[in-house]
Design a protein around this motif. Structure first.
Motif, short mmCIF file in Angstrom:
data_model
loop_
_atom_site.label_atom_id
_atom_site.label_comp_id
_atom_site.label_asym_id
_atom_site.label_seq_id
_atom_site.Cartn_x
_atom_site.Cartn_y
_atom_site.Cartn_z
N PHE A 1 47.58 -57.84 30.75
CA PHE A 1 47.53 -57.80 28.71
C PHE A 1 46.75 -56.48 28.42
N ASP A 2 47.66 -55.80 27.54
CA ASP A 2 46.74 -54.10 26.79
C ASP A 2 46.61 -54.34 25.80
N HIS A 3 45.70 -54.63 24.86
CA HIS A 3 46.50 -55.00 23.39
C HIS A 3 46.16 -53.71 23.08
N LEU A 4 45.83 -52.40 23.49
CA LEU A 4 46.56 -50.88 22.90
C LEU A 4 48.14 -50.56 22.95
N LYS A 5 48.34 -51.03 23.92
CA LYS A 5 49.83 -50.70 24.23
C LYS A 5 51.20 -51.97 24.54
N ARG A 6 51.55 -52.11 23.43
CA ARG A 6 52.98 -52.66 23.60
C ARG A 6 53.98 -52.75 24.57
#
Length: 200
Positions: free
Chosen positions: A56-61
């Motif tokens: 999971f990357d909270h900066l990239k959807r």
């Protein structure tokens, strides 16, 4: 005459009568990124038989295009299956979505004096499920989905919304979190000052 929106938010104090609210969903009204990731991850693991997973990357959807970039070896057939399964699994992760309470309360307070229109790049089924889950579906007089905009042939969801609702761009208040969509809204004729950047 203006409608006074009473305090408890940082959004604004007044909305002029005759204005309309155009509100984006993902990342603006509702944070769906983590639920979206969980649904994609589950679909990816299933389709590739546990060969791949993704962090999971909270900066990239995460979407089809970004997944393809991360794992270029995925075939078109696999991608189609992943996207279809992701749409199916998303509802299992609705409890992982988070409502922007300030914005939701603002829309509730405006209702019914000021009409609110959901203008989203989400597909219809996911938008309805998500709004229903957070009990805010009934506060929108109209929902505009990805399918509507694609069918219209227009490149901008806000240009489509203005045409469909027959409203003056100067009398629209927009809530949007994506810079590209904000630029498109301005190109569609909505004044910059009428656009509020809302992050969930």
């Amino acid at each position: 005459m203006n409608i006074v929106i009473h305090k408890g938010n940082n959004i604004g104090d007044e909305v002029p009568v005759g204005y309309s609210i155009f509100c984006d969903m993902d990342g603006t009204l509702i944070d769906t990124d983590y639920a979206n990731y969980l649904a994609y991850s589950r679909a990816l693991i299933e389709v590739t038989q546990k060969k791949y997973d993704i962090e999971f990357d909270h900066l990239k959807r995460l979407n089809r295009e970004s997944l393809q970039k991360c794992i270029p070896s995925l075939t078109e057939h696999q991608l189609e299956n992943i996207v279809a399964l992701k749409a199916k699994y998303f509802r299992d992760y609705l409890p992982k979505t988070r409502l922007n309470n300030d914005l939701a309360n603002f829309i509730r307070r405006c209702n019914p004096m000021i009409q609110s229109i959901l203008v989203t790049n989400s597909r219809q089924s996911r938008a309805i499920e998500t709004l229903q889950y957070h009990n805010i579906l009934d506060y929108f007089v109209r929902l505009i989905y990805q399918e509507d905009v694609l069918e219209s042939g227009l490149q901008c969801k806000y240009a489509y919304a203005l045409t469909l609702m027959k409203v003056d761009p100067n009398a629209v208040l927009v809530f949007e979190n994506e810079i590209l969509e904000i630029k498109k809204a301005v190109l569609a004729g909505i004044p910059k000052n009428n656009i509020n950047i809302r992050l969930t």
